[in-house]
Structure formats: C-alpha cells, structure tokens
Design a protein around this motif. Structure first.
Motif, mmCIF file in Angstrom:
data_model
loop_
_atom_site.group_PDB
_atom_site.id
_atom_site.type_symbol
_atom_site.label_atom_id
_atom_site.label_comp_id
_atom_site.label_asym_id
_atom_site.label_seq_id
_atom_site.Cartn_x
_atom_site.Cartn_y
_atom_site.Cartn_z
ATOM 1 N N TYR A 64 0.816 -1.210 0.000
ATOM 2 C CA TYR A 64 0.000 0.000 0.000
ATOM 3 C C TYR A 64 0.854 1.266 0.000
ATOM 4 C CZ TYR A 64 -3.820 -3.165 1.108
ATOM 5 O OH TYR A 64 -4.737 -4.189 1.075
ATOM 6 N N ALA A 65 0.405 2.246 -0.777
ATOM 7 C CA ALA A 65 0.975 3.587 -0.744
ATOM 8 C C ALA A 65 -0.103 4.552 -0.286
ATOM 9 C CB ALA A 65 1.497 3.996 -2.113
ATOM 10 N N TYR A 66 0.309 5.546 0.475
ATOM 11 C CA TYR A 66 -0.607 6.561 0.991
ATOM 12 C C TYR A 66 -0.224 7.893 0.367
ATOM 13 C CZ TYR A 66 -1.502 2.830 4.264
ATOM 14 O OH TYR A 66 -1.809 1.612 4.808
ATOM 15 N N LEU A 67 -1.216 8.611 -0.137
ATOM 16 C CA LEU A 67 -0.974 9.870 -0.833
ATOM 17 C C LEU A 67 -1.887 10.947 -0.269
ATOM 18 C CD1 LEU A 67 -0.986 7.449 -3.374
ATOM 19 C CD2 LEU A 67 0.483 9.318 -4.159
ATOM 20 N N GLY A 68 -1.310 12.145 -0.126
ATOM 21 C CA GLY A 68 -2.080 13.271 0.377
ATOM 22 C C GLY A 68 -2.396 14.256 -0.730
ATOM 23 N N SER A 69 -3.564 14.881 -0.647
ATOM 24 C CA SER A 69 -3.965 15.884 -1.618
ATOM 25 C C SER A 69 -3.567 17.273 -1.134
ATOM 26 C CB SER A 69 -5.476 15.839 -1.839
ATOM 27 O OG SER A 69 -5.907 16.957 -2.593
ATOM 28 N N ARG A 70 -2.828 17.982 -1.957
ATOM 29 C CA ARG A 70 -2.462 19.348 -1.599
ATOM 30 C C ARG A 70 -3.657 20.283 -1.724
ATOM 31 N NH1 ARG A 70 -0.360 18.640 -6.768
ATOM 32 N NH2 ARG A 70 -0.967 20.216 -8.326
ATOM 33 N N ALA A 71 -4.690 19.863 -2.450
ATOM 34 C CA ALA A 71 -5.864 20.707 -2.664
ATOM 35 C C ALA A 71 -6.874 20.589 -1.529
ATOM 36 C CB ALA A 71 -6.535 20.336 -3.983
ATOM 37 N N THR A 72 -7.120 19.354 -1.053
ATOM 38 C CA THR A 72 -8.209 19.133 -0.096
ATOM 39 C C THR A 72 -7.751 18.570 1.243
ATOM 40 O OG1 THR A 72 -8.669 16.833 -0.740
ATOM 41 C CG2 THR A 72 -9.684 18.601 -2.058
ATOM 42 N N PRO A 90 -10.973 11.780 5.008
ATOM 43 C CA PRO A 90 -11.680 12.763 4.194
ATOM 44 C C PRO A 90 -10.931 14.084 4.085
ATOM 45 C CG PRO A 90 -12.657 12.642 6.375
ATOM 46 C CD PRO A 90 -11.628 11.554 6.307
ATOM 47 N N ALA A 91 -11.437 14.938 3.219
ATOM 48 C CA ALA A 91 -10.865 16.266 3.026
ATOM 49 C C ALA A 91 -10.919 17.062 4.323
ATOM 50 C CB ALA A 91 -11.624 16.992 1.928
ATOM 51 N N THR A 92 -9.861 17.838 4.553
ATOM 52 C CA THR A 92 -9.780 18.687 5.746
ATOM 53 C C THR A 92 -9.918 20.162 5.398
ATOM 54 O OG1 THR A 92 -7.379 18.868 5.540
ATOM 55 C CG2 THR A 92 -8.227 17.028 6.850
ATOM 56 N N GLY A 93 -9.789 20.480 4.105
ATOM 57 C CA GLY A 93 -9.793 21.878 3.696
ATOM 58 C C GLY A 93 -8.428 22.530 3.783
ATOM 59 N N ASP A 102 4.681 4.897 9.998
ATOM 60 C CA ASP A 102 5.533 4.122 10.886
ATOM 61 C C ASP A 102 5.033 2.677 10.977
ATOM 62 O OD1 ASP A 102 3.394 4.071 12.674
ATOM 63 O OD2 ASP A 102 4.331 5.372 14.165
ATOM 64 N N ARG A 103 5.782 1.847 11.699
ATOM 65 C CA ARG A 103 5.437 0.429 11.764
ATOM 66 C C ARG A 103 4.193 0.160 12.605
ATOM 67 N NH1 ARG A 103 10.293 0.998 14.562
ATOM 68 N NH2 ARG A 103 10.189 0.648 16.821
ATOM 69 N N ARG A 104 3.662 1.178 13.242
ATOM 70 C CA ARG A 104 2.422 1.048 14.000
ATOM 71 C C ARG A 104 1.204 1.411 13.163
ATOM 72 N NH1 ARG A 104 6.463 2.961 17.171
ATOM 73 N NH2 ARG A 104 6.882 1.832 19.110
ATOM 74 N N GLY A 105 1.417 1.686 11.878
ATOM 75 C CA GLY A 105 0.315 2.032 11.007
ATOM 76 C C GLY A 105 -0.189 3.440 11.205
ATOM 77 N N ARG A 106 0.698 4.337 11.635
ATOM 78 C CA ARG A 106 0.329 5.736 11.821
ATOM 79 C C ARG A 106 0.982 6.573 10.730
ATOM 80 N NH1 ARG A 106 2.059 6.502 18.031
ATOM 81 N NH2 ARG A 106 4.065 6.246 16.961
ATOM 82 N N LEU A 107 0.199 7.451 10.142
ATOM 83 C CA LEU A 107 0.663 8.300 9.062
ATOM 84 C C LEU A 107 0.858 9.716 9.597
ATOM 85 C CD1 LEU A 107 1.149 8.103 5.942
ATOM 86 C CD2 LEU A 107 -1.157 9.049 5.686
ATOM 87 N N PHE A 108 2.096 10.223 9.487
ATOM 88 C CA PHE A 108 2.429 11.579 9.928
ATOM 89 C C PHE A 108 2.324 12.490 8.710
ATOM 90 C CE2 PHE A 108 3.970 8.818 13.121
ATOM 91 C CZ PHE A 108 4.091 9.541 14.302
ATOM 92 N N VAL A 109 1.529 13.549 8.827
ATOM 93 C CA VAL A 109 1.138 14.366 7.684
ATOM 94 C C VAL A 109 1.562 15.816 7.900
ATOM 95 C CG1 VAL A 109 -0.790 15.090 6.232
ATOM 96 C CG2 VAL A 109 -0.882 12.864 7.395
ATOM 97 N N SER A 110 2.259 16.392 6.900
ATOM 98 C CA SER A 110 2.664 17.796 6.932
ATOM 99 C C SER A 110 1.535 18.658 6.381
ATOM 100 C CB SER A 110 3.923 18.011 6.089
ATOM 101 O OG SER A 110 4.947 17.115 6.471
ATOM 102 N N GLY A 111 1.229 19.754 7.090
ATOM 103 C CA GLY A 111 0.036 20.521 6.783
ATOM 104 C C GLY A 111 0.206 21.747 5.923
ATOM 105 N N GLY A 112 1.386 21.970 5.333
ATOM 106 C CA GLY A 112 1.563 23.073 4.406
ATOM 107 C C GLY A 112 1.234 24.424 5.009
ATOM 108 N N THR A 113 0.417 25.206 4.302
ATOM 109 C CA THR A 113 0.084 26.561 4.739
ATOM 110 C C THR A 113 -0.756 26.586 6.006
ATOM 111 O OG1 THR A 113 -1.763 26.481 3.184
ATOM 112 C CG2 THR A 113 0.250 27.591 2.444
ATOM 113 N N ALA A 114 -1.318 25.458 6.397
ATOM 114 C CA ALA A 114 -2.060 25.407 7.662
ATOM 115 C C ALA A 114 -1.121 25.484 8.859
ATOM 116 C CB ALA A 114 -2.894 24.133 7.742
ATOM 117 N N GLY A 115 0.175 25.228 8.638
ATOM 118 C CA GLY A 115 1.153 25.329 9.715
ATOM 119 C C GLY A 115 1.030 24.264 10.768
ATOM 120 N N ASP A 116 0.446 23.120 10.404
ATOM 121 C CA ASP A 116 0.222 22.079 11.409
ATOM 122 C C ASP A 116 0.707 20.732 10.913
ATOM 123 O OD1 ASP A 116 -1.653 21.304 9.529
ATOM 124 O OD2 ASP A 116 -3.394 21.538 10.837
ATOM 125 N N ALA A 117 0.556 19.746 11.784
ATOM 126 C CA ALA A 117 0.808 18.354 11.436
ATOM 127 C C ALA A 117 -0.285 17.528 12.092
ATOM 128 C CB ALA A 117 2.183 17.901 11.926
#
Length: 320
Positions: A64-72, A90-93, A102-117
């Motif tokens: 499996y590959a996980y992909l994030g949308s820069r738009a939504t 789902p979309a976060t806006g 990670d090996r625990r099945g957790r996806l760490f996501v960079s939030g871009g202009t939202a300044g969050d993770a």
C-alpha cells in the motif's frame, strides 16, 4: 522401441520444450507497459489516482501507498499490486503534503500553509492527534521519522519542528512540540520555497535537508540546529523536492526537471557523489518518492498543468 528411437523421441521432446520456453519468455518480456512480475502477478508501472486529486506526498508500507492531496487534504490509499485504491481520510480543507508511515500504522502528515501536522490511523482513517507547528507565514512541507521523534521542514521559515515520541512511540501532548532554529551554512531566502525534503543520515546521527531554490543539501545537527553543506562535488539540486535515504543512497527528486538524482553518501552524511540520474517518460513533475516492493514510487503533481476536477493524476514506479 529401440534405443535409437528412444533417443530420437527425447531429442524431439527437448526441442518442443525449448521452443515453448522461448515463447513463454518472449511473451513475458513483451508485456505492454512498464510492469514487473517476480514470482507473482505483474505490478502496474503506473497507478491511477482519482481525477482532480492533486497529490504531493507519498508514503509506502508493503503493498500500500498513501498519498495526500495538496488541494483538499484527503488521504488516498493505493494498492501497488493491483492498482485499486480508496479514500481513507476525508478532506480537511487544508493541504496534506509530506507523509511518512511508521510500523504502528500511523501516518504523519505535513500541513503546508495550515502550519500544522496531524497523525492519521491508516486502518481507520481517524485522526489520532493534531499539532500546531508554525505561525504565518508558514509552509510545513515534509517530515521524517526517527525512533525518538518526527522532524518537519518549513519552506518559509529557517527552522525544523520536532515532535518527540514517547516510550513505544507514544504521541506527545501538543505543548511538547519544539522549534529548532537553523544556524550555520543554511541561509534563508525570503519569498520562495527554501527547505523541502528531509531524511536521516546513514549513521543516524543527523538529518539531511534540501533547499529547493539554491539546490544545496545540508546536514543538520538535530540537537543544536547547526547546518553544514553536504559536499557533492560539481552538483547542485535545484527544484529539489522529496528526499529518500536507503542505506547510503540518497534519492533527491527534482520535480520540474522530471529527474531523480541518486547520491551515494558517506556514513556521516557530510560528503556525497552523484551515482546516476533516473528519468522516466511517465514523469510529469514528480514531487517525492517512497520505496516498496523493490521499486521507487513517485506521484505526479503536474504543477505545470492547470488543475480541474477532471485532471488525471498518477503514481509512477521505476527501478532504483
């Protein structure tokens, strides 16, 4: 039957088998499109994503590959074996850019202009935690995981963000996030994308980042923020985007050039040499890279194509 007749039959059987084997090999090699079959079903060389998705980050775990949308901000899980997929978060806006799983099945996501993770459970799609990292102007771009922390880059600020991990990878409270100001060789340039991809050094003692606008690689001491230039004689990596380290090999994705620079590092990550450059006719502004199933997988962000709800997007597989 005489021995002579037996030998004749055996020779004929061997001839028939050799012809059949040759035909089988020819058929396998001649499969249309870049697919590979090594002891299993052929894997697609190009994996379709939902139309209009606008991918940027990718992380992989097995098939499996996980992909994030820069738009939504939505998260899509693609099956690298059969090419199918589904939205799992789902979309976060707000954007979902650099990703690591990670090996625990957790996806760490960079939030871009939202300044969050945020941290997403890949099994349920639920958000496990959200962290405020930077204040505007900010562009939280990419992330790398170590045993003790997640480190995030900010393309608009000369800092790294450190999210410490507790015992057995426990997620910390929001106030545990720290900001690491960068000093030394790295120099911020206002108004453009600076820090982008991030990886660990081969010996695990430091971090490596790429500065997209200058094409320089820097080694960062995560304890102090001190930076030194990674010496890769005769090379710069302008439009450098995602980084991936595998052993002493560092892959540097150069998005608008449709290239992946392959750099061999020393153990400390202070010196490197360009080993080769990977290109592929299916590249269309790839942004970053993950490795799985013996292949490199890169999402086509298609920055030079005006996005519409019907614009197609893909992930391309190449040999390392």
């Amino acid at each position: 039957m005489s021995d002579t007749g037996t030998h004749t039959v055996h020779r004929r059987l061997r001839t028939v088998l050799a012809v059949a084997l040759a035909a089988t090999v020819t058929t396998t090699v001649g499969v249309a499109g870049p697919a590979w079959a090594h002891g299993g079903p052929a894997r697609p060389g190009v994996v379709a994503l939902p139309d209009g998705f606008q991918p940027e980050g990718i992380a992989a775990d097995g098939r499996y590959a996980y992909l994030g949308s820069r738009a939504t901000g939505a998260i899509y899980r693609a099956d690298l074996i059969d090419g199918t997929g589904e939205l799992i978060s789902p979309a976060t806006g707000t954007p979902s850019l650099g990703l690591k799983v990670d090996r625990r099945g957790r996806l760490f996501v960079s939030g871009g202009t939202a300044g969050d993770a945020r941290v997403v459970d890949t099994r349920t799609g639920g958000v496990l935690a959200t962290y405020r990292l930077g204040a505007a102007p900010t562009f939280v771009n990419d992330v790398v995981l170590t045993d003790r922390a997640a480190y995030f880059t900010d393309s608009y600020r000369p800092v790294l963000y450190r999210l410490p991990l507790g015992r057995h990878g426990g997620l910390p409270p929001a106030e545990a996030v720290t900001t690491i100001p960068l000093t030394g060789a790295f120099q911020q340039v206002d108004g453009v994308i600076n820090l982008n991809g991030i990886a660990t050094t081969p010996d695990g003692s430091g971090l490596i980042v790429v500065q997209s606008n200058t094409g320089s690689l820097f080694r960062v001491d995560p304890a102090t923020g001190a930076t030194t230039t990674v010496d890769v004689p005769g090379q710069t990596f302008t439009t450098g985007d995602g980084l991936l380290r595998d052993g002493r090999t560092l892959y540097v994705v150069r998005n608008r050039l449709n290239q992946v620079a392959v750099v061999t590092l020393n153990r400390a990550g202070t010196v490197g040499t360009l080993a080769k450059t990977i290109t592929d006719p299916n590249f269309d502004v790839p942004t970053t890279v993950a490795r799985s199933l013996g292949r490199l997988y890169l999402p086509n962000a298609r920055f030079t194509t005006p996005p519409t709800p019907a614009t197609p997007y893909t992930v391309v597989a190449v040999r390392p």
